[in-house]
Write an enzyme that holds these catalytic residues in place. Structure first.
Site, PDB file in Angstrom:
ATOM      1  N   LYS A 248       0.834  -1.201   0.000  1.00 35.36           N
ATOM      2  CA  LYS A 248       0.000   0.000   0.000  1.00 35.36           C
ATOM      3  C   LYS A 248       0.875   1.261   0.000  1.00 35.36           C
ATOM      4  CE  LYS A 248      -2.050   2.097   3.375  1.00 35.36           C
ATOM      5  NZ  LYS A 248      -2.742   2.363   4.638  1.00 35.36           N
TER       6      LYS A 248
ATOM      7  N   ASP B 286      -6.763   1.006   0.876  1.00 34.80           N
ATOM      8  CA  ASP B 286      -6.817   1.124   2.332  1.00 34.80           C
ATOM      9  C   ASP B 286      -8.209   0.679   2.783  1.00 34.80           C
ATOM     10  OD1 ASP B 286      -8.541   3.117   1.638  1.00 34.80           O
ATOM     11  OD2 ASP B 286      -7.625   4.660   2.887  1.00 34.80           O
TER      12      ASP B 286
END
Ligand code: SF4
Length: 273
Positions: A183, A201
């Site tokens: 991420k 997320d």
């Protein structure tokens, strides 16, 4: 497996089993029954997968058409043509540090700490000169700050020793830095270098699953699903549109469906409009 032994039970329970107790949540119940059909011989009790239903994962929703996806992102673009991330930063290095610090913390909380930190340490060299102990003082309001301070010092060292003091531009290289995962790499590649990456997320994960845009059981599954369906013209900003949508409209507990830009397209059976 109980395939053979339970052949007759689902029929017996139909109409009074747990699926009916779901009441208005008819979508998940249907979904559960479909699962039941596939594995046909499981008892109806086994088909009610509550955790999946709560998270919106695993539902059989009608897939979006290309035209619908284009329409949804066109609306996001019209409403906010240049969406920005909310993590404050000065350059790729400070963005990287901010993202590493943001794990399990809010952007606002990270910004409060980094505003003063980045005034004294906006390069890996300055971060090393600051040292772990002083860094801890700057970020002690952020959760897990001890471990994060260790990682920021270690990644600064690695940037200097292996990447000439610059933030590298490939996912694998960024992921190799202490404290940085997929991420983090996707956020940095997108925001610092304009790559068409899609960081997933908690907000993006929820929106993609609820709406049925790109259902998936893991962030990676959702990321790859979004990459498949989001038109190229929207890829640069898709990540931010979806995050902002999840953060301000499609809220986890009380989604604001009545003001949602895509409420007519959304597939979530529990939407309130
Ligand atoms: S209609 Fe409701 S559930 Fe669907 S995307 Fe909009 S806010 Fe989220």
């Amino acid at each position: 497996m109980p395939k053979i032994t339970r052949r007759s039970k689902p029929a017996k329970r139909r109409g009074k089993g747990p699926a009916r107790t779901l009441g208005k949540n008819r979508g998940p119940a249907r979904s559960a029954r479909k699962v039941s059909k596939k594995s046909s011989k499981k008892s109806s009790k086994q088909t009610v997968a509550k955790p999946q239903r709560t998270r919106g994962v695993g539902k059989k929703q009608k897939p979006w058409t290309s035209a619908e996806i284009h329409e949804a992102f066109s609306r996001f673009r019209n409403a906010n043509p240049e969406p920005k991330g909310e993590l404050e930063h000065l350059n790729p290095f400070t963005l990287l540090v901010a993202v590493v610090l943001s794990a399990q913390a809010t952007d606002a909380g990270v910004n409060r700490a980094t505003r003063t930190l980045f005034q004294v340490a906006d390069t890996p060299q300055k971060m090393l000169a600051l040292g772990e102990e002083k860094l801890r003082d700057y970020i002690k309001t952020i959760g897990l700050y001890r471990n994060k301070a260790k990682n920021v010092i270690a990644l600064s060292e690695k940037l200097i020793s292996e990447f000439g003091g610059e933030v590298p531009r490939t996912r694998a290289e960024i992921e190799s830095l202490p404290g940085a995962g997929r991420k983090t790499a996707n956020v940095v590649l997108n925001m610092a270098f304009g790559e068409h990456t899609l960081a997933v997320d908690t907000h993006v994960f929820r929106v993609a699953n609820r709406t049925g845009l790109a259902p998936g059981k893991t962030p990676l599954e959702v990321e790859l699903g979004l990459e498949r369906v989001v038109p190229v013209e929207f890829m640069l900003h898709a990540h931010h549109w979806l995050i902002l949508h999840g953060r301000y409209t499609c809220l986890a507990r009380k989604p604001r469906c009545e003001v949602c830009l895509i409420n007519d397209l959304c597939r979530w059976p529990e939407k309130t409009v």
